[in-house]
Scaffold this motif. Structure first.
Motif, mmCIF file in Angstrom:
data_model
loop_
_atom_site.group_PDB
_atom_site.id
_atom_site.type_symbol
_atom_site.label_atom_id
_atom_site.label_comp_id
_atom_site.label_asym_id
_atom_site.label_seq_id
_atom_site.Cartn_x
_atom_site.Cartn_y
_atom_site.Cartn_z
ATOM 1 N N UNK A 97 0.835 -1.204 0.000
ATOM 2 C CA UNK A 97 0.000 0.000 0.000
ATOM 3 C C UNK A 97 0.872 1.257 0.000
ATOM 4 N N UNK A 98 1.955 1.234 0.774
ATOM 5 C CA UNK A 98 2.871 2.364 0.785
ATOM 6 C C UNK A 98 3.464 2.589 -0.607
ATOM 7 N N UNK A 99 3.820 1.509 -1.282
ATOM 8 C CA UNK A 99 4.401 1.610 -2.619
ATOM 9 C C UNK A 99 3.426 2.278 -3.591
ATOM 10 N N UNK A 100 2.158 1.868 -3.536
ATOM 11 C CA UNK A 100 1.156 2.472 -4.429
ATOM 12 C C UNK A 100 1.020 3.974 -4.173
ATOM 13 N N UNK A 101 1.009 4.357 -2.908
ATOM 14 C CA UNK A 101 0.858 5.770 -2.574
ATOM 15 C C UNK A 101 2.070 6.575 -3.038
#
Length: 333
Positions: A97-101
């Motif tokens: 999720x951090x990567x997507x953001x």
């Protein structure tokens, strides 16, 4: 819009931007058309045409944590002062999720980014860095990035002060509910805990440092483990507020009274802590001010300021309440 008002698109643009080079007659025609068509200007499209979004990005680990919420509020208030809005994303400590953001920010959906990242250096952070977007870190800086500014508090010193308070009350058998070892702030607070004990010649039992999983449930499990020890510690230091809430729940489940049986102190104060029974002794971080300072730093970078603070360390406040007392008397066998 221009056709309805009977003017050119350039005239509409000048009127909506507030320029005074348009005659009162044409201005009134454009304003009337706005009312009749219920027109709402597309600020995003207009800002993109200028190469700016007028948006700041904020990545936090857990927006449900009051610390993160206050940081976001401070950043939003400072950004609004200069006409910016803030796009907030919460990773919930999940790498995917951090990567997507981060990749969304790297696509230049924002003009600058403030990061409260739990994961350290990652490929997504490297991609963000290559875009050249201004970045400021909050609370912790990933390994390897020595260029971006940082806004933080002194976690280790604050933890040492809180644990020192327990020792001054007479506690000699202390425990800590720590966070995951990969979380930099948890490691710093653990160092402070150990340093305070070492300064007073105290040995920390290995089983008295419990690496709790994040959140309330992690605090519940860690405190249950401490209560199951053959000899319970007399005081517990929690690495954050949500873990402390979980610890309180476990103590009440077992009928253990705070502070008569066990004293409790935590990092990160909460608005409710003065009102629980007993009120909780806590280290208060200036979360709102951290957000304001991060916003101020990002906006200075966007304006091309010659001098931007390399690191800003804001003071914490140790708030002593009634969850700490002298240790219970123990009979010697």
């Amino acid at each position: 819009m221009a056709e309805h008002a009977g003017v050119s698109t350039a005239t509409v643009a000048r009127v909506l931007s507030g320029r005074i080079t348009v005659s009162p007659e044409l201005t009134e025609r454009v304003r009337q058309a706005v009312d009749e068509l219920n027109y709402v200007p597309n600020d995003v499209a207009r800002s993109l045409s200028r190469g700016r979004t007028n948006m700041l990005g904020l990545l936090v680990s857990d927006i449900g944590n009051p610390f993160a919420a206050q940081v976001a509020r401070g950043l939003e208030d400072e950004a609004a002062r200069l006409g910016y809005q803030v796009l907030v994303g919460s990773s919930d400590f999940e790498l995917e999720r951090e990567t997507r953001l981060l990749d969304s920010f790297a696509a230049k959906t924002v003009d600058a980014v403030a990061l409260v990242s739990a994961r350290g250096s990652t490929p997504a952070m490297a991609r963000l860095a290559r875009t050249g977007l201004p970045v400021v870190y909050i609370d912790r800086r990933p390994d390897g990035d020595t260029a971006a500014p940082l806004v933080r508090t002194d976690n280790e010193t604050a933890a040492r002060q809180a644990v020192g308070h327990l020792i001054e009350l007479g506690h000699r058998d202390l425990a800590m509910i720590s966070g995951p070892s990969w979380l930099p702030t948890a490691s710093a607070r653990l160092r402070g805990f150990r340093a305070a004990c070492a300064e007073h010649g105290l040995t920390v039992r290995r089983e008295c440092v419990r690496e709790g999983h994040l959140g309330v449930e992690g605090g519940v499990r860690a405190m249950r483990d401490l209560l199951d020890l053959p000899e319970r510690p007399t005081a517990v230091f929690s690495f954050n507020n949500l873990s402390a809430v979980g610890a309180l729940r476990a103590l009440r489940e077992r009928g253990v009274t705070v502070p008569r049986d066990i004293s409790l102190v935590t990092f990160d104060d909460m608005d409710l802590f003065p009102f629980v029974d007993p009120p909780i002794t806590a280290i208060a971080q200036p979360a709102y001010e951290i957000g304001v300072e991060a916003g101020r730093t990002l906006l200075a970078m966007l304006s091309g300021a010659a001098v931007v603070p390399r690191e800003v360390v804001l003071p914490t406040e140790f708030r002593i309440r009634s969850s700490c007392a002298e240790p219970p008397h123990r009979e010697k066998v």
